[in-house]
Motif scaffolding. Structure first.
Motif, PDB file in Angstrom:
ATOM      1  N   ASP A   1       0.863  -1.083   0.167  1.00 12.39           N
ATOM      2  CA  ASP A   1      -0.010  -0.008  -0.206  1.00 12.39           C
ATOM      3  C   ASP A   1       0.755   1.524  -0.046  1.00 12.39           C
ATOM      4  O   ASP A   1       1.682   1.489   1.099  1.00 12.39           O
TER       5      ASP A   1
ATOM      6  N   SER B   1       0.033   4.383  -0.408  1.00 13.45           N
ATOM      7  CA  SER B   1      -0.743   5.666  -0.177  1.00 13.45           C
ATOM      8  C   SER B   1      -0.091   6.517   0.933  1.00 13.45           C
ATOM      9  O   SER B   1      -0.350   7.616   0.803  1.00 13.45           O
TER      10      SER B   1
ATOM     11  N   ARG C   1       3.295  -3.292  -6.484  1.00 15.36           N
ATOM     12  CA  ARG C   1       2.032  -3.179  -6.874  1.00 15.36           C
ATOM     13  C   ARG C   1       2.103  -2.899  -8.521  1.00 15.36           C
ATOM     14  O   ARG C   1       2.607  -2.214  -8.970  1.00 15.36           O
ATOM     15  N   ILE C   2       1.125  -3.880  -9.106  1.00 13.16           N
ATOM     16  CA  ILE C   2       1.173  -3.894 -10.528  1.00 13.16           C
ATOM     17  C   ILE C   2      -0.308  -3.457 -10.817  1.00 13.16           C
ATOM     18  O   ILE C   2      -1.441  -4.152 -10.412  1.00 13.16           O
ATOM     19  N   ASP C   3      -0.327  -2.396 -11.758  1.00 13.31           N
ATOM     20  CA  ASP C   3      -1.682  -1.966 -12.218  1.00 13.31           C
ATOM     21  C   ASP C   3      -2.040  -2.359 -13.355  1.00 13.31           C
ATOM     22  O   ASP C   3      -3.087  -2.350 -13.937  1.00 13.31           O
ATOM     23  N   GLY C   4      -1.304  -2.855 -14.114  1.00 16.40           N
ATOM     24  CA  GLY C   4      -1.405  -3.466 -15.479  1.00 16.40           C
ATOM     25  C   GLY C   4      -0.156  -3.923 -16.143  1.00 16.40           C
ATOM     26  O   GLY C   4       0.815  -3.349 -15.961  1.00 16.40           O
TER      27      GLY C   4
ATOM     28  N   GLU D   1       2.699  -1.160 -15.522  1.00 13.49           N
ATOM     29  CA  GLU D   1       2.390  -0.057 -15.028  1.00 13.49           C
ATOM     30  C   GLU D   1       2.282  -0.441 -13.521  1.00 13.49           C
ATOM     31  O   GLU D   1       1.459  -1.312 -13.230  1.00 13.49           O
ATOM     32  N   GLY D   2       3.122   0.235 -12.603  1.00 13.17           N
ATOM     33  CA  GLY D   2       3.039   0.036 -11.453  1.00 13.17           C
ATOM     34  C   GLY D   2       3.709   0.763 -10.415  1.00 13.17           C
ATOM     35  O   GLY D   2       4.591   1.619 -10.923  1.00 13.17           O
ATOM     36  N   GLU D   3       3.966   0.430  -9.194  1.00 13.25           N
ATOM     37  CA  GLU D   3       5.152   1.146  -8.299  1.00 13.25           C
ATOM     38  C   GLU D   3       5.536   0.087  -7.249  1.00 13.25           C
ATOM     39  O   GLU D   3       5.077  -0.956  -7.145  1.00 13.25           O
TER      40      GLU D   3
END
Length: 199
Positions: free
Chosen positions: A35, A37, A127-130, A144-146
Motif C-alpha cells: 500500500d 498511499s 503493486r502492478i496496475d497493468g 505499470e505499477g509502483e
C-alpha cells in the motif's frame, strides 16, 4: 501523482512492511505491505517500468501457464514478485517518484532518476496496475505499477550510453554489481589467461 505522506517507523531492512509473519524479514515473508498511499521513513517510491524476472522463475511460469497472469496473481497474493515454487524473484527498472527522509547520507539520487534495483523482487514491495508487454526471450515483463526500495536496498542508475534492456541484462544477478563495486578499485586491470587470472 501527488506526494505521499511520510509516516514514522521505517526500518532500513524493510521489516516494517512485513505483514505475514509479523516481525520477519521481507524476503522470506509470505506477504508484504504494498500500500503506497503513504511511505515510511527511508523509502524510495518507484514508478515501475520493467520486471526482469529470474530466468528459472519465468521458465516455471511458462510451464504452468500464462506468465503475465501468474505475475499478477503472485503480486496480488504476496505484495511482491516472489515465485512460491522457485523461491526466486528478479529485479526491476523504474523511475524515482519520491524520496522519503531518512535515506543514506551522501546519496546521489533524485526524483526522475531511472534506476535498476540490485535487490531481489522477492523482497521488494510491488503493486502492478497493468501488464503492457511480455518478452519471453529475455524473461522481461513491462508493467505499470509502483514499488518501494528500502534504505538498505542497492540500486544502479541506468547509464545514458547503454540501452536499457542491455543494462538490465548486465545487472540481472542482483548481488553481482555491489560485489564488484566492493572488490574492484579504480584502474584495476583484468588479465585473463591460463593460470594467471587476476584483478
Amino acid at each position: 501523482m501527488s506526494e505521499r505522506p511520510i509516516v514514522p517507523g521505517g526500518t532500513p531492512y524493510g521489516t516494517h512492511r512485513v505483514l505475514e509473519p509479523r516481525g520477519g524479514l521481507p524476503q522470506p515473508a509470505q506477504r508484504v505491505d504494498n500500500d503506497f498511499s503513504r511511505l515510511f521513513e527511508g523509502e524510495v517510491l518507484l514508478a515501475v517500468e520493467t520486471l526482469n524476472v529470474d530466468a528459472a522463475s519465468f521458465t516455471q511460469m511458462e510451464k504452468e501457464g500464462d506468465p503475465a497472469h501468474i505475475v499478477l496473481r503472485t503480486v496480488a497474493d504476496r505484495g511482491k514478485q516472489h515465485n512460491p515454487v522457485t523461491g526466486s524473484g528478479g529485479m526491476l527498472l523504474g523511475r524515482v517518484e519520491q524520496l522519503a527522509p531518512g535515506r543514506p547520507a551522501g546519496e546521489q539520487l533524485a526524483v526522475g532518476d531511472r534506476i535498476a534495483t540490485l535487490v531481489s523482487l522477492s523482497l521488494t514491495p510491488l503493486r502492478i496496475d497493468g501488464i503492457k508487454a511480455v518478452r519471453p526471450a529475455s524473461a522481461q515483463v513491462d508493467v505499470e505499477g509502483e514499488a518501494v526500495l528500502f534504505a538498505s536496498g542497492a540500486y544502479a542508475k541506468l547509464p545514458a550510453d547503454m540501452p536499457e534492456r542491455l543494462a538490465l541484462a548486465a545487472l540481472d544477478v542482483a548481488g553481482a554489481a555491489p560485489q564488484v563495486a566492493r572488490l574492484v578499485k579504480r584502474d584495476d586491470v583484468l588479465q585473463a589467461g591460463s593460470g594467471s587470472d587476476r584483478v
